[in-house]
Write a protein that holds these residues in place. Structure first.
Motif, PDB file in Angstrom:
ATOM      1  N   ASP A  67       0.816  -1.212   0.000  1.00 40.68           N
ATOM      2  CA  ASP A  67       0.000   0.000   0.000  1.00 40.68           C
ATOM      3  C   ASP A  67       0.851   1.265   0.000  1.00 40.68           C
ATOM      4  N   GLN A  68       2.183   1.080   0.126  1.00 44.85           N
ATOM      5  CA  GLN A  68       3.095   2.216   0.041  1.00 44.85           C
ATOM      6  C   GLN A  68       4.501   1.708  -0.276  1.00 44.85           C
ATOM      7  N   THR A  69       5.304   2.593  -0.826  1.00 49.95           N
ATOM      8  CA  THR A  69       6.709   2.276  -1.055  1.00 49.95           C
ATOM      9  C   THR A  69       7.475   2.413   0.257  1.00 49.95           C
ATOM     10  N   LYS A  70       8.352   1.461   0.537  1.00 48.30           N
ATOM     11  CA  LYS A  70       9.129   1.470   1.778  1.00 48.30           C
ATOM     12  C   LYS A  70      10.612   1.600   1.439  1.00 48.30           C
ATOM     13  N   LYS A  71      11.282   2.551   2.090  1.00 51.70           N
ATOM     14  CA  LYS A  71      12.710   2.758   1.901  1.00 51.70           C
ATOM     15  C   LYS A  71      13.425   2.529   3.225  1.00 51.70           C
ATOM     16  N   LEU A  72      14.420   1.651   3.212  1.00 53.83           N
ATOM     17  CA  LEU A  72      15.148   1.328   4.434  1.00 53.83           C
ATOM     18  C   LEU A  72      16.645   1.319   4.152  1.00 53.83           C
ATOM     19  N   TYR A  73      17.434   1.588   5.202  1.00 54.62           N
ATOM     20  CA  TYR A  73      18.885   1.532   5.013  1.00 54.62           C
ATOM     21  C   TYR A  73      19.527   0.762   6.166  1.00 54.62           C
ATOM     22  N   HIS A  74      20.723   0.241   5.885  1.00 58.26           N
ATOM     23  CA  HIS A  74      21.485  -0.488   6.897  1.00 58.26           C
ATOM     24  C   HIS A  74      22.960  -0.182   6.691  1.00 58.26           C
ATOM     25  N   GLU A  75      23.649   0.178   7.801  1.00 60.55           N
ATOM     26  CA  GLU A  75      25.098   0.353   7.740  1.00 60.55           C
ATOM     27  C   GLU A  75      25.746  -1.020   7.949  1.00 60.55           C
ATOM     28  N   ASP A  76      26.345  -1.521   6.882  1.00 58.84           N
ATOM     29  CA  ASP A  76      26.851  -2.892   6.855  1.00 58.84           C
ATOM     30  C   ASP A  76      28.296  -2.936   7.336  1.00 58.84           C
ATOM     31  N   GLU A 116      25.010  -0.465  -1.907  1.00 53.72           N
ATOM     32  CA  GLU A 116      24.216  -1.336  -2.779  1.00 53.72           C
ATOM     33  C   GLU A 116      22.735  -1.014  -2.627  1.00 53.72           C
ATOM     34  N   LEU A 117      22.043  -0.861  -3.753  1.00 48.96           N
ATOM     35  CA  LEU A 117      20.608  -0.598  -3.773  1.00 48.96           C
ATOM     36  C   LEU A 117      19.876  -1.832  -4.270  1.00 48.96           C
ATOM     37  N   THR A 118      18.861  -2.261  -3.526  1.00 48.34           N
ATOM     38  CA  THR A 118      17.998  -3.364  -3.947  1.00 48.34           C
ATOM     39  C   THR A 118      16.561  -2.854  -3.993  1.00 48.34           C
ATOM     40  N   LEU A 119      15.906  -3.041  -5.139  1.00 50.25           N
ATOM     41  CA  LEU A 119      14.494  -2.710  -5.300  1.00 50.25           C
ATOM     42  C   LEU A 119      13.720  -4.004  -5.466  1.00 50.25           C
ATOM     43  N   ALA A 120      12.620  -4.141  -4.742  1.00 52.18           N
ATOM     44  CA  ALA A 120      11.828  -5.376  -4.782  1.00 52.18           C
ATOM     45  C   ALA A 120      10.356  -5.038  -4.980  1.00 52.18           C
ATOM     46  N   SER A 153      18.882   0.223   1.072  1.00 51.07           N
ATOM     47  CA  SER A 153      20.203   0.807   0.828  1.00 51.07           C
ATOM     48  C   SER A 153      21.164   0.220   1.855  1.00 51.07           C
ATOM     49  N   PHE A 154      22.072  -0.638   1.403  1.00 54.74           N
ATOM     50  CA  PHE A 154      23.103  -1.174   2.287  1.00 54.74           C
ATOM     51  C   PHE A 154      24.382  -0.389   2.014  1.00 54.74           C
ATOM     52  N   VAL A 155      24.833   0.348   3.013  1.00 54.67           N
ATOM     53  CA  VAL A 155      25.948   1.270   2.826  1.00 54.67           C
ATOM     54  C   VAL A 155      27.066   0.928   3.805  1.00 54.67           C
ATOM     55  N   PRO A 156      28.319   1.304   3.481  1.00 61.67           N
ATOM     56  CA  PRO A 156      29.413   1.063   4.425  1.00 61.67           C
ATOM     57  C   PRO A 156      29.174   1.777   5.745  1.00 61.67           C
ATOM     58  N   LYS A 157      29.703   1.200   6.800  1.00 63.80           N
ATOM     59  CA  LYS A 157      29.541   1.793   8.129  1.00 63.80           C
ATOM     60  C   LYS A 157      30.071   3.230   8.116  1.00 63.80           C
ATOM     61  N   GLY A 158      29.270   4.120   8.691  1.00 70.50           N
ATOM     62  CA  GLY A 158      29.668   5.512   8.756  1.00 70.50           C
ATOM     63  C   GLY A 158      29.324   6.330   7.532  1.00 70.50           C
ATOM     64  N   GLN A 159      28.578   5.735   6.567  1.00 73.40           N
ATOM     65  CA  GLN A 159      28.225   6.464   5.348  1.00 73.40           C
ATOM     66  C   GLN A 159      26.710   6.417   5.085  1.00 73.40           C
ATOM     67  N   PRO A 160      25.884   6.740   6.075  1.00 73.39           N
ATOM     68  CA  PRO A 160      24.431   6.676   5.864  1.00 73.39           C
ATOM     69  C   PRO A 160      23.934   7.691   4.842  1.00 73.39           C
ATOM     70  N   GLU A 161      24.736   8.714   4.565  1.00 77.68           N
ATOM     71  CA  GLU A 161      24.313   9.728   3.601  1.00 77.68           C
ATOM     72  C   GLU A 161      24.215   9.179   2.176  1.00 77.68           C
ATOM     73  N   LEU A 162      24.780   7.996   1.924  1.00 77.81           N
ATOM     74  CA  LEU A 162      24.707   7.401   0.589  1.00 77.81           C
ATOM     75  C   LEU A 162      23.377   6.699   0.342  1.00 77.81           C
ATOM     76  N   ALA A 163      22.597   6.485   1.396  1.00 79.84           N
ATOM     77  CA  ALA A 163      21.317   5.784   1.264  1.00 79.84           C
ATOM     78  C   ALA A 163      20.293   6.670   0.558  1.00 79.84           C
ATOM     79  N   LEU A 164      19.230   6.015   0.027  1.00 77.14           N
ATOM     80  CA  LEU A 164      18.148   6.773  -0.585  1.00 77.14           C
ATOM     81  C   LEU A 164      17.595   7.788   0.404  1.00 77.14           C
ATOM     82  N   GLU A 165      17.243   8.942  -0.112  1.00 76.99           N
ATOM     83  CA  GLU A 165      16.680   9.984   0.720  1.00 76.99           C
ATOM     84  C   GLU A 165      15.392   9.498   1.383  1.00 76.99           C
ATOM     85  N   ASN A 166      15.198   9.894   2.623  1.00 75.76           N
ATOM     86  CA  ASN A 166      13.999   9.547   3.409  1.00 75.76           C
ATOM     87  C   ASN A 166      13.903   8.053   3.730  1.00 75.76           C
ATOM     88  N   SER A 167      15.033   7.381   3.760  1.00 72.75           N
ATOM     89  CA  SER A 167      15.036   5.971   4.168  1.00 72.75           C
ATOM     90  C   SER A 167      15.034   5.853   5.682  1.00 72.75           C
TER      91      SER A 167
END
Length: 941
Positions: free
Chosen positions: A258-267, A274-278, A440-454
């Motif tokens: 019912d809505q698009t969901k954007k999430l991020y993780h500092e790996d 890495e961006l994954t769309l499902a 959005s799986f991003v390197p530790k300490g780089q959350p700014e690389l994730a999709l906006e509003n994740s």
């Protein structure tokens, strides 16, 4: 793989690949019947090789579990191999070793669990007897200690596959947000560490008694056997197993967001974003699944793919794009994955994807692309059912999920019927304007690389706690009353007949240029596999240009003088062929597969690739960036770190063989296109080349097709450097590479040992079978996995090289027993020579000789045989000579070989793990102060 036999397949390959609107004529013959207890049996005869595959498939996977009690289906995949009432503890693995089987194995998905192996055909009754144990004579043998130990094994598997690798938690995050709570796909197949730990013995027994019943299982037998005899054995061993409760079918449960969901993780391990769309998709064999598969293939796969052109070539955001329609029994998901270059903002990646989709909406899929994709998918389908085991798998899969094993004869027709309109229709239905999950799986300490509003994703990270795991003693025998039977099931069935080992006949030819041809003609199917091997590879590099051979090999398929990269790829695919180039330690190879009728045309393309390189500056710069990205990615992968560091220890950091085959960041950045040209001009010569071929083609046809290559390829002499006789260290040392927060410690223990051309090499491999080369028949596996639950897997091997290659033990163990596992390995190595027994030798000989019945089942196996002959100068009948060597070996011979090549006092003990919690205790191994290998510590070594 071994491809299907029937002449009608020739019509499929030669007709439908180029006339896609015609239905294929190919049919796979099989017979089905059911026992009174509900067991379904599928038989498929294939008399081309003296082997038979037996598979037991239970219609139960993680989708039959409840949240909070996840991972049970996969846990059973492990438990069912351990013991049974009549085979005893480890009985199936011991049986597999004695009969020369491929090794009993299994796999679990969301919807089914299967158990399988391929054996010489004389052992079929033994396998049917053993598989019946799983259904009727197993559960009494499961005790608290057995369950406790196997929990540790499964938890180690989860750490290895998920917790201790880059991007390992991606599907956990995707599925928990794509499927709502309560949906059977909301959790992962492997389950959670907490759920596994909390599972009780009664939980396990209840799960087994409900799902592991004949009326929820399919037995598939595929290969060389007599039908009536097989039926008699099936009835004998399965008839008296009682039917279970009625199993209700699960309804399809496709989902909508019912809505698009954007999430991020500092790996902790990822070095690149890495961006994954499902998107929610369809279940298996849904009418739209075929068009969705073609859509995903067109958009992302290869140099003609719109996403590749946009993200890789035009926008320079990534080196690769992947897209897949992942279907299961109840629902599916369409996945698009982009691993971006270092520092790239994933919003720019998503914008490029949107632009690509917009272009696609205007243009759709071109007819030629639809044709080439169908050609490739059709070939892939037949490859998937080309071995007896592959056909057995597929027949069971169709029975369970399509309720029709004859679907095996329908699926290609459905795929070939897909139109361009169908592809656009499913795009509009499942992607355009639809909600999706973005991670959005991003390197530790780089959350700014994730999709906006994740939003921050919820990921459960295991804490490393010393002594946290429970102790258990698996040596205690289970006490139970044996399940009654109408006959004595503890008596192992006899062999029936003797497999006839037919070594393929090898022919040879010599071209005027000096290129040698080795071939095996095999007319089972109209396919040919080939490999043009050119000696050299990394060996001919200098440290200053490390990686140049790999770069050259990668560039050779990126166009020719008359074809752009996309045009070359299209020309290959329209032939229903594949051509790749790779470079290794000792050679460069141009290899692939083609239809026999298209072999001459395929060789014309090989000639272009080899002799008419494009030397495209733009492609070269793109390749450099992709290689640098791979090197960056490897910095976060504990297994890649271990391999790279181990090579430095084995070969010495100044030897070219100690370098990553990709090169280093410095050598790749400094590399010029002229460096590749120099390597090409100086080192690629027909005098050092062998063309290996196996398939439906005769010697004269091969020679004719290669004349143009030979005539246009001037011979030149190449100076090969002398490779040192690498020696083991004078004394053992522990080397440690720190990966803070690692959930496992990766082991690579070993030392330089023996060359593949040495008379000792094969006897050393025989010696290693019971040490660590024989999987569950080996001591390393039995003691570290089955006895202690320290690891998911461990193996030892001798690497085959023309120079002295290493003996190596490799494993991943749970972090908090790093010292204990290392100490146990050391102890096993110390005791192995003195404790190797006549019984060990008997099992080893039986396996080594009987397993030869499986040695030439596939074209790939035949090509591998030619490769060993070419690389190491083996005689054409070397298999027979190896059998004679095995027969002549004594216990004393094995003991002497072990002392000579497996000395725990002269080894490198390399560990990649968490130094903060594990380094200090490793002093107790008795090899002095561990040496830290991280770059900041290099100057102190």
């Amino acid at each position: 793989m071994k491809f299907l036999k029937a002449f009608s397949l020739f019509l499929v390959f030669c007709g439908s690949l180029f006339a896609q609107d015609k239905s294929p004529k190919y049919q796979i013959d099989f017979e089905t019947f059911s026992l009174e207890n509900g067991l379904k049996v599928i038989l498929h005869q294939d008399t081309s090789d003296p082997v038979v595959a037996v598979a037991l498939t239970a219609h139960v996977g993680s989708a039959r579990e409840k949240e909070g009690k996840t991972g049970f289906a996969h846990l059973f995949e492990h438990l069912l191999f351990l013991e049974s009432e009549n085979l005893g503890k480890g009985g199936l693995d011991k049986l597999s070793a004695r009969v020369g089987g491929s090794g009993a194995n299994g796999s679990t998905s969301r919807d089914r669990t299967n158990y399988f192996q391929t054996v010489p055909d004389d052992a079929l009754e033994k396998m049917i007897w053993a598989e019946a144990e799983k259904l009727g004579f197993f559960i009494n043998t499961v005790t608290e200690p057995v369950l406790a130990k196997e929990k540790q094994v499964v938890k180690n598997e989860k750490r290895q596959r998920v917790d201790n690798r880059p991007y390992g938690h991606t599907m956990y995050v995707v599925d928990r947000n794509l499927y709502p709570e309560g949906h059977p796909y909301h959790w992962q197949v492997i389950g959670s560490l907490e759920d596994l730990q909390n599972a009780t013995l009664q939980d396990v027994k209840d799960f087994y008694n409900h799902w592991y019943v004949p009326n929820n299982v399919i037995l598939t037998i595929s290969g060389n056997f007599e039908k009536e005899e097989a039926k008699e054995w099936v009835h004998k061993y399965f008839d008296e197993i009682e039917r279970g409760p009625q199993i209700e079918e699960q309804e399809k449960q496709m989902v909508e967001l019912d809505q698009t969901k954007k999430l991020y993780h500092e790996d902790n391990f990822a070095k690149l974003p890495e961006l994954t769309l499902a998107w929610p998709s369809v279940y298996s064999y849904h009418e739209d699944s075929y068009a969705l598969e073609i859509l995903a293939n067109y958009l992302a796969d290869g140099k003609n793919a719109p996403l590749y052109k946009k993200l890789v070539e035009e926008k320079n955001l990534s080196g690769d794009v992947k897209m897949e329609d992942y279907t299961s029994e109840l629902a599916g998901e369409l996945l698009l994955q982009v691993r971006a270059y270092e520092g790239k903002d994933l919003d720019s990646v998503q914008q490029a994807i949107k632009e690509t989709f917009s272009d696609f909406e205007k243009k759709g899929i071109p007819a030629k692309d639809l044709q080439r994709i169908k050609a490739g998918l059709e070939t892939s389908f037949y490859q998937s059912i080309s071995s007896v085991l592959g056909k057995g798998f597929q027949l069971a899969q169709y029975q369970i999920f399509a309720n029709d094993p004859n679907y095996i004869n329908k699926e290609v027709e459905k795929m070939l019927a897909v139109s361009a309109d169908d592809v656009m229709r499913v795009y509009n239905k499942y992607i355009k304007g639809k909600n999706f999950v973005a991670t959005s799986f991003v390197p530790k300490g780089q959350p700014e690389l994730a999709l906006e509003n994740s939003e921050k994703a919820k990921v459960v990270e295991e804490k490393i706690v010393e002594g946290a795991e429970e102790e258990f003693d698996t040596s205690k025998q289970a006490s139970y009353e044996k399940t009654p039977s109408s006959f004595d099931r503890s008596v192992e069935p006899p062999y029936h007949g003797k497999p006839e080992l037919s070594i393929p006949e090898v022919w040879e030819a010599n071209m005027p240029s000096g290129m040698k041809i080795l071939g095996i003609t095999n007319n089972e199917v109209p396919l040919v596999q080939f490999s043009l091997d050119i000696k050299g590879g990394q060996l001919l590099e200098e440290p200053s240009n490390a990686g140049v051979a790999h770069m050259l090999a990668s560039l050779m398929t990126r166009g020719t003088q008359t074809k752009t990269p996309a045009e070359l790829e299209e020309a290959i695919e329209l032939l229903g062929a594949s051509i790749y180039v790779r470079s290794g330690k000792e050679k460069m190879s141009i290899f692939g597969t083609t239809l026999a009728k298209n072999f001459p045309e395929t060789m014309k393309l090989v000639k272009e690739i080899l002799l008419e390189p494009r030397w495209d500056e733009k492609e070269f710069e793109l390749l450099k960036q992709q290689t640098l990205s791979e090197l960056q990615e490897e910095k976060g992968d504990p297994n890649a770190i271990a391999q790279n560091q181990f090579d430095k220890l084995i070969y010495g950091k100044d030897n070219i063989l100690s370098y990553n085959e990709l090169g280093t960041e410095e050598t790749v950045e400094d590399m010029k296109l002229q460096d590749l040209k120099n390597y090409y001009e100086e080192n690629l010569s027909p005098l050092n080349s062998s063309f290996l071929v196996a398939g439906a083609i005769e010697k004269d046809k091969v020679s004719d097709a290669l004349k143009a290559i030979s005539a246009s390829w001037p011979p030149k002499s190449v100076d090969f450097p002398k490779v040192p006789d690498f020696q083991p260290p004078k004394e053992s040392k522990v080397y440690f590479y720190d990966v803070p927060g690692a959930k496992q410690s990766v082991f690579m223990f070993g030392a330089p040992a023996v060359s593949a051309t040495s008379k000792d090499f094969y006897p050393a491999e025989v010696m290693n079978y019971r040490l660590g080369g024989g999987s569950f028949a080996s001591r390393l596996t039995q003691q570290l996995r089955e006895g202690k639950g320290y690891t998911y897997g461990i193996r030892s091997r001798f690497e085959d090289r023309n120079y002295i290659g290493p003996f190596v033990i490799s494993s991943g163990v749970r972090t908090n027993i790093t010292y204990e596992a290392a100490s146990l390995i050391k102890e096993i190595l110390e005791k192995y020579p003195s404790t190797f027994t006549p019984e060990d030798l008997e099992v080893t000989k039986s396996y080594m000789i009987k397993s030869n019945a499986r040695k030439f089942e596939t074209l790939g196996a035949k090509l591998n045989m030619l490769s060993e002959i070419s690389d190491y100068g083996y005689d054409y009948d070397y298999i027979k000579k190896q059998e004679a060597k095995v027969e002549d070996l004594s216990v004393m011979d094995i003991q002497e070989l072990a002392k000579k090549y497996v000395n725990p006092e002269r080894m490198y003990y390399l560990i990649v793990g968490d130094a903060k919690t594990q380094l200090e205790r490793l002093k107790e191994l008795g090899f002095g102060e561990p040496i830290l290998l991280n770059p900041e510590n290099e100057n102190s070594q």
